[in-house]
Motif scaffolding. Structure first.
Motif, PDB file in Angstrom:
ATOM      1  N   PRO A   1       0.830  -1.300   0.023  1.00 20.78           N
ATOM      2  CA  PRO A   1      -0.078  -0.008  -0.033  1.00 20.78           C
ATOM      3  C   PRO A   1       0.854   1.331   0.041  1.00 20.78           C
ATOM      4  O   PRO A   1       0.221   2.481  -0.339  1.00 20.78           O
ATOM      5  N   GLY A   2       2.059   1.277   0.356  1.00 21.08           N
ATOM      6  CA  GLY A   2       3.084   2.489   0.558  1.00 21.08           C
ATOM      7  C   GLY A   2       2.749   2.920   1.824  1.00 21.08           C
ATOM      8  O   GLY A   2       2.012   2.309   2.727  1.00 21.08           O
ATOM      9  N   ARG A   3       3.457   4.186   2.340  1.00 24.86           N
ATOM     10  CA  ARG A   3       3.467   4.526   3.680  1.00 24.86           C
ATOM     11  C   ARG A   3       2.195   5.491   3.760  1.00 24.86           C
ATOM     12  O   ARG A   3       2.185   6.359   3.045  1.00 24.86           O
ATOM     13  N   ARG A   4       1.186   5.241   4.472  1.00 25.65           N
ATOM     14  CA  ARG A   4       0.113   5.935   4.906  1.00 25.65           C
ATOM     15  C   ARG A   4       0.413   6.994   5.554  1.00 25.65           C
ATOM     16  O   ARG A   4       1.384   6.908   6.567  1.00 25.65           O
ATOM     17  N   PRO A   5       0.208   8.384   5.134  1.00 27.46           N
ATOM     18  CA  PRO A   5       0.567   9.610   5.886  1.00 27.46           C
ATOM     19  C   PRO A   5      -0.205   9.405   7.351  1.00 27.46           C
ATOM     20  O   PRO A   5      -1.171   8.792   7.804  1.00 27.46           O
ATOM     21  N   ASP A   6       0.625  10.214   8.326  1.00 24.53           N
ATOM     22  CA  ASP A   6       0.250  10.063   9.741  1.00 24.53           C
ATOM     23  C   ASP A   6      -1.204  10.509   9.865  1.00 24.53           C
ATOM     24  O   ASP A   6      -2.092  10.148  10.658  1.00 24.53           O
TER      25      ASP A   6
ATOM     26  N   PRO B   1       2.186   1.624  -5.489  1.00 18.44           N
ATOM     27  CA  PRO B   1       1.843   1.691  -4.147  1.00 18.44           C
ATOM     28  C   PRO B   1       0.876   2.896  -3.928  1.00 18.44           C
ATOM     29  O   PRO B   1       1.391   4.136  -3.945  1.00 18.44           O
ATOM     30  N   PHE B   2      -0.295   2.738  -3.583  1.00 15.17           N
ATOM     31  CA  PHE B   2      -1.324   3.900  -3.370  1.00 15.17           C
ATOM     32  C   PHE B   2      -0.815   5.199  -2.537  1.00 15.17           C
ATOM     33  O   PHE B   2      -0.829   6.270  -3.085  1.00 15.17           O
ATOM     34  N   TRP B   3      -0.326   4.915  -1.425  1.00 17.39           N
ATOM     35  CA  TRP B   3      -0.040   6.044  -0.607  1.00 17.39           C
ATOM     36  C   TRP B   3       1.262   6.726  -1.033  1.00 17.39           C
ATOM     37  O   TRP B   3       1.317   8.087  -0.825  1.00 17.39           O
ATOM     38  N   ASP B   4       2.119   6.179  -1.494  1.00 18.29           N
ATOM     39  CA  ASP B   4       3.322   6.650  -2.006  1.00 18.29           C
ATOM     40  C   ASP B   4       2.759   7.775  -3.207  1.00 18.29           C
ATOM     41  O   ASP B   4       3.359   8.830  -3.358  1.00 18.29           O
ATOM     42  N   HIS B   5       2.048   7.176  -3.919  1.00 15.84           N
ATOM     43  CA  HIS B   5       1.691   7.941  -5.310  1.00 15.84           C
ATOM     44  C   HIS B   5       0.803   9.018  -4.797  1.00 15.84           C
ATOM     45  O   HIS B   5       1.068  10.173  -5.384  1.00 15.84           O
ATOM     46  N   TRP B   6      -0.100   8.885  -3.769  1.00 17.80           N
ATOM     47  CA  TRP B   6      -0.962  10.010  -3.330  1.00 17.80           C
ATOM     48  C   TRP B   6      -0.188  11.125  -2.757  1.00 17.80           C
ATOM     49  O   TRP B   6      -0.267  12.337  -2.932  1.00 17.80           O
ATOM     50  N   SER B   7       0.876  10.531  -2.013  1.00 23.66           N
ATOM     51  CA  SER B   7       1.855  11.711  -1.277  1.00 23.66           C
ATOM     52  C   SER B   7       2.957  12.587  -2.232  1.00 23.66           C
ATOM     53  O   SER B   7       2.564  13.661  -2.282  1.00 23.66           O
ATOM     54  N   ARG B   8       3.116  11.945  -3.333  1.00 21.81           N
ATOM     55  CA  ARG B   8       3.779  12.544  -4.116  1.00 21.81           C
ATOM     56  C   ARG B   8       2.834  13.576  -5.117  1.00 21.81           C
ATOM     57  O   ARG B   8       3.330  14.586  -5.275  1.00 21.81           O
ATOM     58  N   LEU B   9       1.635  13.171  -5.321  1.00 17.45           N
ATOM     59  CA  LEU B   9       0.611  13.981  -5.986  1.00 17.45           C
ATOM     60  C   LEU B   9       0.277  15.134  -5.025  1.00 17.45           C
ATOM     61  O   LEU B   9       0.085  16.373  -5.544  1.00 17.45           O
ATOM     62  N   ARG B  10       0.099  14.887  -3.958  1.00 13.02           N
ATOM     63  CA  ARG B  10      -0.240  15.957  -2.915  1.00 13.02           C
ATOM     64  C   ARG B  10       0.588  17.133  -2.829  1.00 13.02           C
ATOM     65  O   ARG B  10       0.259  18.371  -3.138  1.00 13.02           O
ATOM     66  N   ARG B  11       1.999  16.801  -3.110  1.00 12.86           N
ATOM     67  CA  ARG B  11       3.143  17.937  -3.170  1.00 12.86           C
ATOM     68  C   ARG B  11       2.931  18.593  -4.423  1.00 12.86           C
ATOM     69  O   ARG B  11       3.356  19.667  -4.680  1.00 12.86           O
ATOM     70  N   GLU B  12       2.720  17.678  -5.647  1.00 18.66           N
ATOM     71  CA  GLU B  12       2.446  18.511  -7.124  1.00 18.66           C
ATOM     72  C   GLU B  12       1.451  19.363  -7.120  1.00 18.66           C
ATOM     73  O   GLU B  12       1.430  20.173  -7.600  1.00 18.66           O
ATOM     74  N   TYR B  13       0.331  19.044  -6.393  1.00 22.79           N
ATOM     75  CA  TYR B  13      -0.938  19.738  -6.584  1.00 22.79           C
ATOM     76  C   TYR B  13      -0.801  20.905  -5.693  1.00 22.79           C
ATOM     77  O   TYR B  13      -1.147  21.907  -6.068  1.00 22.79           O
ATOM     78  N   GLU B  14       0.022  21.016  -4.754  1.00 23.89           N
ATOM     79  CA  GLU B  14       0.368  22.126  -3.795  1.00 23.89           C
ATOM     80  C   GLU B  14       0.910  23.057  -4.760  1.00 23.89           C
ATOM     81  O   GLU B  14       0.803  24.456  -4.675  1.00 23.89           O
ATOM     82  N   THR B  15       1.895  22.875  -5.703  1.00 27.55           N
ATOM     83  CA  THR B  15       2.445  23.805  -6.625  1.00 27.55           C
ATOM     84  C   THR B  15       1.489  24.063  -7.948  1.00 27.55           C
ATOM     85  O   THR B  15       1.615  24.922  -8.521  1.00 27.55           O
ATOM     86  N   ARG B  16       0.810  23.095  -8.180  1.00 25.77           N
ATOM     87  CA  ARG B  16      -0.194  23.270  -9.670  1.00 25.77           C
ATOM     88  C   ARG B  16      -1.414  24.152  -9.290  1.00 25.77           C
ATOM     89  O   ARG B  16      -1.814  24.813 -10.093  1.00 25.77           O
ATOM     90  N   LEU B  17      -2.017  24.068  -8.140  1.00 31.81           N
ATOM     91  CA  LEU B  17      -3.410  24.762  -7.808  1.00 31.81           C
ATOM     92  C   LEU B  17      -2.788  25.884  -7.130  1.00 31.81           C
ATOM     93  O   LEU B  17      -2.284  26.194  -6.173  1.00 31.81           O
ATOM     94  N   PRO B  18      -3.685  27.141  -7.692  1.00 33.40           N
ATOM     95  CA  PRO B  18      -3.282  28.505  -7.097  1.00 33.40           C
ATOM     96  C   PRO B  18      -3.588  28.383  -5.689  1.00 33.40           C
ATOM     97  O   PRO B  18      -4.570  28.004  -5.006  1.00 33.40           O
ATOM     98  N   ALA B  19      -3.006  29.430  -4.606  1.00 36.03           N
ATOM     99  CA  ALA B  19      -3.342  29.527  -3.255  1.00 36.03           C
ATOM    100  C   ALA B  19      -4.378  30.193  -3.318  1.00 36.03           C
ATOM    101  O   ALA B  19      -4.921  30.959  -4.025  1.00 36.03           O
TER     102      ALA B  19
END
Length: 179
Positions: free
Chosen positions: A72-77, A161-179
């Motif tokens: 599953p990858g590493r689930r965020p805390d 692995p789902f969680w590793d992919h989700w975590s990487r995407l979460r960081r990418e969307y942080e820069t892709r989507l306007p604040a």
């Protein structure tokens, strides 16, 4: 260099609180509809939960993201082993369109639209009324990661692995989507 297919995989804001994301999947349309509406198939990429196919019908999504991929990858805390949410069907046009409520007090809405194109099906998800940026980033990376699992399952491939992919995407969307 990023190719156009990779760029197209990302969700985009189509209104201030509206995320739109799509995937091309192997058809036929009835097969992808089953992945949206049948609990046993939906739990393989998103969440379990029996749906009565009628407008107004309530249902519960039950996420167990640790079970989506092996490993599953590493689930965020801040994430739990299981998450539940009650939704309601607000629009139904099998096998082309399903619209459901989303979140507390049915404040949000998610529309799933299927359009056949040759041997493929274009699945478009429009998630409306996302209440704030933190939820927008979680929803964006969540839909993206879940759709990547669906695409892999529909193609008979092994998803990453789902969680590793989700975590990487979460960081990418942080820069892709306007604040």
């Amino acid at each position: 260099m990023t190719d156009l297919a990779t760029l197209a995989a990302y969700g985009v804001l189509t209104a201030p609180a509206t995320l739109t994301i799509e995937r091309r999947l192997p058809g036929p349309i009835e097969r992808i509809w089953a992945y949206l509406t049948e609990s046993d198939l939906r739990r393989q990429w998103l969440a379990a939960g029996e749906m009565e196919m009628r407008v107004g019908a309530p249902f519960e999504f039950v996420w167990r993201n640790d079970e989506l991929t092996d490993p599953p990858g590493r689930r965020p805390d801040e994430s739990s082993e299981e998450h539940r949410m009650t939704c309601r069907i607000t629009e139904l046009d099998p096998p082309r369109r399903l619209v459901i409520t989303w979140g507390a007090n049915e404040a949000g809405e998610v529309a799933f639209t299927l359009v056949p194109e040759g041997e493929e099906v274009v699945l478009t998800i429009v998630h409306r009324r996302v209440p704030d940026r933190t939820i927008l980033l979680n929803v964006s990376s969540g839909w993206h990661a879940h759709l990547d699992v669906l695409a892999a399952r529909a193609r008979g491939e092994t998803p990453e692995p789902f969680w590793d992919h989700w975590s990487r995407l979460r960081r990418e969307y942080e820069t892709r989507l306007p604040a």
